[in-house]
Design a protein around this motif. Structure first.
Motif, short mmCIF file in Angstrom:
data_model
loop_
_atom_site.label_atom_id
_atom_site.label_comp_id
_atom_site.label_asym_id
_atom_site.label_seq_id
_atom_site.Cartn_x
_atom_site.Cartn_y
_atom_site.Cartn_z
N LEU A 21 -16.08 -92.80 -51.24
CA LEU A 21 -15.51 -94.12 -51.50
C LEU A 21 -16.16 -95.19 -50.62
O LEU A 21 -16.26 -96.35 -51.01
CB LEU A 21 -13.99 -94.10 -51.23
N LEU A 22 -16.62 -94.77 -49.44
CA LEU A 22 -17.23 -95.73 -48.51
C LEU A 22 -18.71 -96.02 -48.82
O LEU A 22 -19.26 -96.99 -48.31
CB LEU A 22 -17.11 -95.21 -47.07
N LEU A 81 -14.23 -87.24 -49.99
CA LEU A 81 -13.81 -88.30 -50.91
C LEU A 81 -13.83 -89.66 -50.20
O LEU A 81 -14.28 -90.67 -50.76
CB LEU A 81 -12.41 -87.99 -51.45
N GLU A 82 -13.38 -89.66 -48.96
CA GLU A 82 -13.40 -90.91 -48.18
C GLU A 82 -14.83 -91.42 -47.98
O GLU A 82 -15.11 -92.60 -48.14
CB GLU A 82 -12.72 -90.71 -46.82
N LEU A 136 -10.98 -84.01 -49.00
CA LEU A 136 -10.41 -85.35 -48.81
C LEU A 136 -11.33 -86.21 -47.93
O LEU A 136 -11.54 -87.39 -48.21
CB LEU A 136 -9.02 -85.26 -48.17
N LEU A 181 -2.22 -91.11 -46.98
CA LEU A 181 -2.20 -89.74 -46.44
C LEU A 181 -3.34 -88.92 -47.03
O LEU A 181 -3.91 -88.05 -46.38
CB LEU A 181 -0.85 -89.08 -46.75
N PHE A 182 -3.71 -89.23 -48.26
CA PHE A 182 -4.78 -88.49 -48.93
C PHE A 182 -6.14 -89.17 -48.77
O PHE A 182 -7.16 -88.51 -48.65
CB PHE A 182 -4.45 -88.32 -50.43
N SER A 183 -6.15 -90.47 -48.80
CA SER A 183 -7.41 -91.20 -48.63
C SER A 183 -7.15 -92.47 -47.84
O SER A 183 -6.45 -93.37 -48.31
CB SER A 183 -8.01 -91.52 -50.00
N ASN A 219 -19.31 -99.43 -49.71
CA ASN A 219 -18.86 -100.44 -48.75
C ASN A 219 -20.01 -100.77 -47.80
O ASN A 219 -20.51 -99.89 -47.10
CB ASN A 219 -17.65 -99.85 -47.99
N ASN A 239 -4.67 -89.71 -40.93
CA ASN A 239 -4.39 -88.80 -42.03
C ASN A 239 -5.19 -87.50 -41.93
O ASN A 239 -4.70 -86.42 -42.26
CB ASN A 239 -4.66 -89.47 -43.38
N ARG A 240 -6.44 -87.60 -41.44
CA ARG A 240 -7.27 -86.39 -41.38
C ARG A 240 -6.70 -85.38 -40.40
O ARG A 240 -6.84 -84.17 -40.59
CB ARG A 240 -8.69 -86.76 -40.96
N ALA A 274 -9.82 -94.25 -46.20
CA ALA A 274 -11.22 -94.46 -45.85
C ALA A 274 -11.46 -95.69 -44.98
O ALA A 274 -12.10 -95.61 -43.94
CB ALA A 274 -12.05 -94.55 -47.13
#
Lengths: 152, 259
Positions: B27-28, B23-24, B20, A69-71, B31, B238-239, A73
């Motif tokens: 994190l990517l 942050l994604e 958020l 829910l928060f991340s 990748n 989620n977004r 990616a």
């Protein structure tokens, strides 16, 4: 007739397609709010890692994690790649030139090949295919040429 | 809820939502499926041909290093906005959001990117001048109400949605394994999908009734939050959950003005 108008008429296809692409890039400014409206035409992505191999369906599935829910990616990246696939299918229906020059083709090829090489590092070449499921029937829409590992 | 609190809450929530998202992206960055696929080399031709910018400016704004800088800057500004609603901060967030969306050929995450731009635009209007405070919040609320109504309208015109077949199809083709299992389990009980579909259509079309029955805003908002959470559970979006949550204080405030 002014030279500018003559030029515009001569180049109208190029100007219109450039303008259409520009609108596509800035579409975030013009929200449409159509959610879950396209039903029925499932796009299937398949691949082969050797000529002897039968087609394998690419699996888009993900499992949610407690923190998703928060991340989320990797899931959102997959959704973005699935959108690329859908845009490529849409491009195929309107583009009559060399599809390998399309940005959607480059993105699709790149993500699929990188993903498959991560999972099967010994792979030497890859071919992919796109099928569309319409009215319960699957029909082939596109088959890529064989892509050598070295060409990436 | 007064205007000032609504503005602060909306800015804090959209800041959290954008943080958020950043942050994604961060994190990517490591990748290869992200950094190699969405590299400037793949996007360059299209961006240069489609944008009315000089080639050098396009390269400056959208190359791989600039993207990392933009995301980092957006992260910092989003966190800043969580404690301080300032016009220039929100305006910069809006500009960066549009640039990031252009880099992803329009949007990275569809509707959530649309709503992020809507909320930031509304906040820019509100914060630009004290006399425009209400106007920006009303702008956000009009989009929120219309987003539900339009989504419902598209569904009610489609007989597959009324019959529940469309919802079954979306469940069966969901990228979330759990949702596919539900579709498989309920394959022979399609009336359940039909029932849920009708409920969803009623809920979405019902957003327009808030204009005539503004006192219903609180229960409607609660149902909306549960609705977005269930969309997250079933489709992993989620977004959408966070950005619609960020848009709700403005909607609550604007609809309450009608009471």
């Amino acid at each position: 007739m002014s030279p500018w108008l003559k030029f515009a008429i001569a180049q109208r296809d190029f100007i219109l397609s450039t303008f259409k692409n520009f609108l596509h890039l800035i579409r975030v400014i013009f929200p449409t709010w159509n959610f879950f409206d396209q039903v029925g035409d499932a796009v299937e992505l398949r691949f082969k890692l050797s000529e002897q191999m039968t087609w394998q369906t690419y699996n888009w599935e993900r499992a949610l994690k407690p923190w998703s829910l928060f991340s989320n990616a990797s899931h959102n990246l997959r959704l973005a790649h699935y959108n690329v696939l859908e845009h490529f299918v849409s491009d195929l229906q309107t583009f009559d030139k060399d599809v390998e020059t399309l940005t959607t083709y480059k993105l699709l090829r790149s993500f699929l090949v990188l993903d498959l090489l991560q999972r099967w590092p010994d792979t030497l070449k890859i071919q992919f295919q796109i099928r569309i499921l319409q009215n319960g029937q699957k029909s082939e829409l596109f088959s890529s040429p064989w892509i050598d590992k070295e060409s990436l | 809820m007064n205007q000032d609190i609504t503005l602060r809450l909306t800015t804090a929530l959209i800041g959290f939502s954008i943080a958020l998202s950043c942050l994604e992206y961060i994190l990517l960055f490591r990748n290869r499926l992200f950094s190699k696929v969405w590299s400037y080399a793949h996007l360059e031709n299209e961006l240069i041909q489609s944008l009315p910018f000089p080639k050098k400016l396009t390269h400056f704004l959208f190359n791989d290093e600039s993207f990392k800088v933009l995301v980092t800057l957006q992260m910092v500004l989003a966190v800043t906005s969580m404690s301080n609603a300032h016009f220039l901060v929100v305006l910069t967030l809006l500009m960066i959001q549009i640039l990031i969306c252009i880099r992803f050929r329009g949007t990275f995450n569809g509707g959530s990117d649309f709503m992020t731009v809507v909320v930031l635009t509304g906040l820019c209007i509100s914060l630009a001048d004290p006399t425009l405070g209400r106007a920006g919040l009303i702008y956000i609320s009009v989009h929120v109400i219309y987003s539900y109504y339009k989504a419902g309208l598209v569904k009610i015109k489609n007989t597959e949605w009324i019959k529940g077949d469309a919802l079954y199809w979306f469940f069966a083709n969901s990228p979330i394994h759990f949702t596919q299992q539900i579709a498989h389990f309920l394959k022979d009980r399609k009336f359940i999908f039909q029932f849920i579909s009708v409920l969803v259509i009623f809920f979405e079309m019902g957003s327009l009734l808030l204009i005539f029955f503004p006192k219903g805003i609180l229960p409607y908002m609660c149902v909306a939050i549960v609705f977005h959470f269930s969309v997250y559970i079933t489709f992993g979006l989620n977004r959408f959950f966070w950005v619609w949550l960020a848009a709700w204080p403005a909607t609550f405030f604007a609809v309450s003005l009608l009471i």
